[in-house]
Every structure is written in structure tokens, then in C-alpha cells.
Design a protein around this motif. Structure first.
Motif, PDB file in Angstrom:
ATOM      1  N   ILE A 105       0.842  -1.202   0.000  1.00  0.00           N
ATOM      2  CA  ILE A 105       0.000   0.000   0.000  1.00  0.00           C
ATOM      3  C   ILE A 105       0.877   1.253   0.000  1.00  0.00           C
ATOM      4  O   ILE A 105       1.730   1.415   0.875  1.00  0.00           O
ATOM      5  CB  ILE A 105      -0.932   0.016   1.230  1.00  0.00           C
ATOM      6  N   ASN A 139      -3.176  16.669  -0.118  1.00  0.00           N
ATOM      7  CA  ASN A 139      -4.057  15.497  -0.179  1.00  0.00           C
ATOM      8  C   ASN A 139      -3.255  14.260   0.206  1.00  0.00           C
ATOM      9  O   ASN A 139      -2.053  14.190  -0.038  1.00  0.00           O
ATOM     10  CB  ASN A 139      -4.603  15.329  -1.604  1.00  0.00           C
ATOM     11  N   SER A 146      -3.847   9.943   0.191  1.00  0.00           N
ATOM     12  CA  SER A 146      -4.744   8.824  -0.135  1.00  0.00           C
ATOM     13  C   SER A 146      -3.972   7.537  -0.370  1.00  0.00           C
ATOM     14  O   SER A 146      -2.865   7.568  -0.917  1.00  0.00           O
ATOM     15  CB  SER A 146      -5.535   9.128  -1.414  1.00  0.00           C
ATOM     16  N   PRO A 147      -4.571   6.377  -0.003  1.00  0.00           N
ATOM     17  CA  PRO A 147      -3.885   5.096  -0.192  1.00  0.00           C
ATOM     18  C   PRO A 147      -4.177   4.439  -1.551  1.00  0.00           C
ATOM     19  O   PRO A 147      -5.303   4.523  -2.063  1.00  0.00           O
ATOM     20  CB  PRO A 147      -4.455   4.234   0.935  1.00  0.00           C
ATOM     21  N   PHE A 148      -3.169   3.744  -2.079  1.00  0.00           N
ATOM     22  CA  PHE A 148      -3.314   3.027  -3.354  1.00  0.00           C
ATOM     23  C   PHE A 148      -2.591   1.687  -3.266  1.00  0.00           C
ATOM     24  O   PHE A 148      -1.386   1.651  -2.990  1.00  0.00           O
ATOM     25  CB  PHE A 148      -2.742   3.867  -4.509  1.00  0.00           C
ATOM     26  N   SER A 149      -3.323   0.593  -3.509  1.00  0.00           N
ATOM     27  CA  SER A 149      -2.686  -0.728  -3.473  1.00  0.00           C
ATOM     28  C   SER A 149      -2.389  -1.250  -4.876  1.00  0.00           C
ATOM     29  O   SER A 149      -1.787  -2.312  -5.015  1.00  0.00           O
ATOM     30  CB  SER A 149      -3.566  -1.738  -2.725  1.00  0.00           C
ATOM     31  N   PHE A 150      -2.832  -0.528  -5.899  1.00  0.00           N
ATOM     32  CA  PHE A 150      -2.326  -0.830  -7.243  1.00  0.00           C
ATOM     33  C   PHE A 150      -0.979  -0.112  -7.294  1.00  0.00           C
ATOM     34  O   PHE A 150      -0.853   1.013  -7.783  1.00  0.00           O
ATOM     35  CB  PHE A 150      -3.269  -0.314  -8.329  1.00  0.00           C
ATOM     36  N   SER A 205      -1.623   3.476  -9.223  1.00  0.00           N
ATOM     37  CA  SER A 205      -2.701   3.777 -10.167  1.00  0.00           C
ATOM     38  C   SER A 205      -3.976   4.277  -9.492  1.00  0.00           C
ATOM     39  O   SER A 205      -4.735   3.490  -8.939  1.00  0.00           O
ATOM     40  CB  SER A 205      -3.021   2.520 -10.987  1.00  0.00           C
ATOM     41  N   PRO A 206      -4.194   5.597  -9.522  1.00  0.00           N
ATOM     42  CA  PRO A 206      -5.497   6.117  -9.088  1.00  0.00           C
ATOM     43  C   PRO A 206      -6.509   5.911 -10.223  1.00  0.00           C
ATOM     44  O   PRO A 206      -6.381   6.506 -11.295  1.00  0.00           O
ATOM     45  CB  PRO A 206      -5.239   7.608  -8.853  1.00  0.00           C
ATOM     46  N   SER A 207      -7.490   5.053  -9.980  1.00  0.00           N
ATOM     47  CA  SER A 207      -8.473   4.702 -11.024  1.00  0.00           C
ATOM     48  C   SER A 207      -9.572   5.754 -11.109  1.00  0.00           C
ATOM     49  O   SER A 207      -9.810   6.490 -10.147  1.00  0.00           O
ATOM     50  CB  SER A 207      -9.124   3.365 -10.692  1.00  0.00           C
ATOM     51  N   LYS A 244      -9.793  10.854  -9.349  1.00  0.00           N
ATOM     52  CA  LYS A 244      -9.429  11.037  -7.941  1.00  0.00           C
ATOM     53  C   LYS A 244      -8.583  12.305  -7.774  1.00  0.00           C
ATOM     54  O   LYS A 244      -7.867  12.716  -8.688  1.00  0.00           O
ATOM     55  CB  LYS A 244      -8.680   9.798  -7.438  1.00  0.00           C
ATOM     56  N   THR A 290      -5.967  12.806  -6.072  1.00  0.00           N
ATOM     57  CA  THR A 290      -4.534  12.532  -6.215  1.00  0.00           C
ATOM     58  C   THR A 290      -4.095  12.717  -7.665  1.00  0.00           C
ATOM     59  O   THR A 290      -3.091  13.381  -7.946  1.00  0.00           O
ATOM     60  CB  THR A 290      -4.228  11.083  -5.764  1.00  0.00           C
ATOM     61  N   ASP A 321     -14.423   9.359   1.103  1.00  0.00           N
ATOM     62  CA  ASP A 321     -14.686  10.262  -0.025  1.00  0.00           C
ATOM     63  C   ASP A 321     -14.788  11.715   0.435  1.00  0.00           C
ATOM     64  O   ASP A 321     -15.862  12.294   0.414  1.00  0.00           O
ATOM     65  CB  ASP A 321     -16.010   9.829  -0.681  1.00  0.00           C
ATOM     66  N   GLU A 347      -6.409  15.240   4.327  1.00  0.00           N
ATOM     67  CA  GLU A 347      -6.611  14.009   5.103  1.00  0.00           C
ATOM     68  C   GLU A 347      -5.646  13.902   6.295  1.00  0.00           C
ATOM     69  O   GLU A 347      -5.909  13.148   7.217  1.00  0.00           O
ATOM     70  CB  GLU A 347      -6.497  12.771   4.205  1.00  0.00           C
ATOM     71  N   ARG A 391      -2.858  -5.237   1.073  1.00  0.00           N
ATOM     72  CA  ARG A 391      -4.284  -5.385   0.752  1.00  0.00           C
ATOM     73  C   ARG A 391      -4.495  -6.639  -0.075  1.00  0.00           C
ATOM     74  O   ARG A 391      -3.675  -6.997  -0.919  1.00  0.00           O
ATOM     75  CB  ARG A 391      -4.752  -4.163  -0.042  1.00  0.00           C
ATOM     76  N   TYR A 393      -6.997  -7.829   4.598  1.00  0.00           N
ATOM     77  CA  TYR A 393      -5.620  -7.332   4.662  1.00  0.00           C
ATOM     78  C   TYR A 393      -4.756  -8.432   5.247  1.00  0.00           C
ATOM     79  O   TYR A 393      -5.267  -9.376   5.869  1.00  0.00           O
ATOM     80  CB  TYR A 393      -5.522  -6.106   5.588  1.00  0.00           C
TER      81      TYR A 393
HETATM   82  C1  FMN Z   1      -5.824   0.141   1.328  1.00  0.00           C
HETATM   83  C2  FMN Z   1      -6.500   0.854   0.200  1.00  0.00           C
HETATM   84  C3  FMN Z   1      -6.015   0.738  -1.087  1.00  0.00           C
HETATM   85  C4  FMN Z   1      -6.610   1.434  -2.153  1.00  0.00           C
HETATM   86  N1  FMN Z   1      -6.090   1.296  -3.415  1.00  0.00           N
HETATM   87  C5  FMN Z   1      -6.592   2.024  -4.424  1.00  0.00           C
HETATM   88  C6  FMN Z   1      -5.995   1.974  -5.717  1.00  0.00           C
HETATM   89  O1  FMN Z   1      -4.992   1.282  -5.946  1.00  0.00           O
HETATM   90  N2  FMN Z   1      -6.548   2.730  -6.702  1.00  0.00           N
HETATM   91  C7  FMN Z   1      -7.600   3.547  -6.473  1.00  0.00           C
HETATM   92  O2  FMN Z   1      -8.034   4.233  -7.390  1.00  0.00           O
HETATM   93  N3  FMN Z   1      -8.191   3.611  -5.262  1.00  0.00           N
HETATM   94  C8  FMN Z   1      -7.702   2.893  -4.231  1.00  0.00           C
HETATM   95  N4  FMN Z   1      -8.257   2.990  -2.990  1.00  0.00           N
HETATM   96  C9  FMN Z   1      -9.363   3.931  -2.790  1.00  0.00           C
HETATM   97  C10 FMN Z   1      -8.831   5.370  -2.671  1.00  0.00           C
HETATM   98  O3  FMN Z   1      -7.922   5.475  -1.596  1.00  0.00           O
HETATM   99  C11 FMN Z   1     -10.010   6.332  -2.445  1.00  0.00           C
HETATM  100  O4  FMN Z   1     -10.789   6.366  -3.609  1.00  0.00           O
HETATM  101  C12 FMN Z   1      -9.582   7.739  -2.070  1.00  0.00           C
HETATM  102  O5  FMN Z   1     -10.736   8.450  -1.650  1.00  0.00           O
HETATM  103  C13 FMN Z   1      -8.975   8.521  -3.200  1.00  0.00           C
HETATM  104  O6  FMN Z   1      -8.661   9.774  -2.694  1.00  0.00           O
HETATM  105  P1  FMN Z   1      -8.461  11.058  -3.561  1.00  0.00           P
HETATM  106  O7  FMN Z   1      -9.692  11.302  -4.420  1.00  0.00           O
HETATM  107  O8  FMN Z   1      -8.297  12.133  -2.513  1.00  0.00           O
HETATM  108  O9  FMN Z   1      -7.219  10.878  -4.391  1.00  0.00           O
HETATM  109  C14 FMN Z   1      -7.725   2.263  -1.916  1.00  0.00           C
HETATM  110  C15 FMN Z   1      -8.246   2.361  -0.612  1.00  0.00           C
HETATM  111  C16 FMN Z   1      -7.643   1.667   0.431  1.00  0.00           C
HETATM  112  C17 FMN Z   1      -8.201   1.786   1.818  1.00  0.00           C
END
Ligand code: FMN
Length: 205
Positions: free
Chosen positions: A27, A40, A42-46, A60-62, A71, A73, A102, A109, A185, A191
Motif C-alpha cells: 500500500i 491530499n 490517499s492510499p493506493f494498493s495498485f 494507479s489512481p483509477s 481522484k 490525487t 470520499d 486528510e 491489501r 488485509y
Molecule cells: C488500502 C486501500 C487501497 C486502495 N487502493 C486504491 C488503488 O490502488 N486505486 C484507487 O483508485 N483507489 C484505491 N483505494 C481507494 C482510494 O484510496 C479512495 O478512492 C480515495 O478516496 C482517493 O482519494 P483522492 O480522491 O483524494 O485521491 C484504496 C483504498 C484503500 C483503503
């Protein structure tokens, strides 16, 4: 075996099957700023490491599945092409999860979760003081993988500065894997935690 033609599955089904199977995923807790300096986190596991020379991570923020919006980010990275990838251990996991709520754009954050901003040395976004490893990065490429809901956006981030908590390195500066207490994740809400009992070594052939 049960087999599926990927083109016959919808996005939530694909996400669910693939995230259970392609696991555990590390993560990245990513800090960014917009042009006005709003922070900002935010977490990303991709997320993973893809090159050591140059040192490059990808995350990767999807696009949001529910409404196809992007997103914060990703939007910030198009404005200021720098980030800090803060590695997640068990100690901060609950706050990291809270960061994924959200919140409206512009909400910091760090303030919502009580995590501490630490000034970075080479980039503008702050680091997370509580994170065991903080990677200051400059973004070298952003590659959208599609325009529809759930489409990923590959962010190639070159590591410029690496910070380790004291207890993670031995007296020679070498990493002590047992001390990292990493979490990762899996599918759905699953987890896993990398505890010393789960660790083993496998010599190279
Ligand atoms: C552990 C964890 C991993 C996540 N991994 C992803 C990810 O890889 N890609 C993604 O788009 N969102 C992922 N999310 C969801 C984003 O963190 C979530 O959409 C967040 O609100 C994005 O924030 P932002 O709009 O401020 O960038 C993950 C959430 C958690 C809790």
C-alpha cells in the motif's frame, strides 16, 4: 476449474475476482498538493516497484466506478508533478483506511486523521511522519489506461529521496526485514500483516 471470459464480467466483478487473486498488494499512502498548495493524502494498493535504475515506482489512481470521476490525487499530479509515497505498516493502517473516505476536494486528510505532516527535502508535498519509509518522488509519466469507470491511470514516480525509521536499519545501514511490520491489501476488505512468524528465507538457486 471455473473460467470466465473477462469481456463478460462487469467492472465490480472483475475488480473483485482480480483483487482476491492478485494479492497481497503493498500500500502506497500518497501525499500530493494542488497548484494552490492544498495537501491530499490517499492510499493506493495498485502499487509496486518496477525499476531500480532509475528507481521507479508505479501506482494507479483509477477513475471512480460509481460516477467515472477522477481522484484528487490524479488531478493534483497533473498540476504539481511530485508526490511522497509513504509506506504503510500495521501501526498506521486504521488512519490510512480513514484517508480513503470520499472527502471533498481540498480537504487535507492529514487533518482528518491526525497523521503528522513532515517537510520533504526534495519535493513540495509533505511526508507522513508516522510512516516507516517515505519516498520522495518526481512524476516522470502519467498513462491513462481508458476513459470509462474503473480505468486505471499509471503514475510512474521516480524516487529522489528515501527516509527510513531508525529501527529499520542495522548498524551497517542494512534493512532488518522483521522490523518493518508491513501490511498489504487483498480482496474485498481483507488485509494481511507481515509478522516475523510469517517470514522465511529462500536462497537463490
Ligand atoms: C488500502 C486501500 C487501497 C486502495 N487502493 C486504491 C488503488 O490502488 N486505486 C484507487 O483508485 N483507489 C484505491 N483505494 C481507494 C482510494 O484510496 C479512495 O478512492 C480515495 O478516496 C482517493 O482519494 P483522492 O480522491 O483524494 O485521491 C484504496 C483504498 C484503500 C483503503
Amino acid at each position: 476449474m471455473r473460467s470466465f471470459d473477462a469481456s463478460e464480467l462487469n467492472t465490480p466483478q472483475l475488480q473483485n475476482y482480480l483483487q482476491h487473486a492478485i494479492a497481497p498488494r503493498p500500500i502506497a499512502l500518497v501525499s500530493t498538493i494542488d497548484q494552490a498548495g492544498n495537501v491530499n493524502l490517499s492510499p493506493f494498493s495498485f502499487f509496486n516497484l518496477f525499476s531500480a535504475n532509475p528507481p521507479v515506482c508505479v501506482f494507479s489512481p483509477s477513475r471512480r466506478v460509481k460516477d467515472n470521476t477522477t481522484k484528487h490525487t490524479l488531478e493534483n499530479l497533473y498540476e504539481v508533478r511530485e508526490c511522497v509515497i509513504n509506506i504503510v505498516d500495521h501501526n498506521i493502517l486504521h488512519k490510512v483506511n480513514q484517508c480513503s473516505a470520499d472527502y471533498p476536494k481540498g480537504i487535507n486528510e492529514f487533518k482528518q486523521t491526525g497523521l503528522t505532516e513532515l517537510t520533504s527535502l526534495q519535493v513540495k508535498p509533505p511526508r507522513v511522519a508516522e510512516s516507516p519509509v517515505q519516498l520522495e518522488c518526481s512524476v516522470i509519466h502519467i498513462m491513462p489506461l481508458g476513459k470509462g469507470p474503473g480505468a486505471g491511470n499509471l503514475v510512474l514516480a521516480e524516487v529522489k529521496q528515501i527516509h527510513f525509521k531508525e529501527n529499520l536499519l542495522d548498524s551497517q545501514g542494512l534493512p532488518i526485514q522483521e522490523n518493518f511490520d508491513l501490511v498489504a491489501r487483498l480482496g474485498g476488505n481483507w488485509y494481511c500483516r507481515v509478522t516475523p512468524e510469517n517470514l522465511f528465507k529462500l536462497p537463490k538457486p
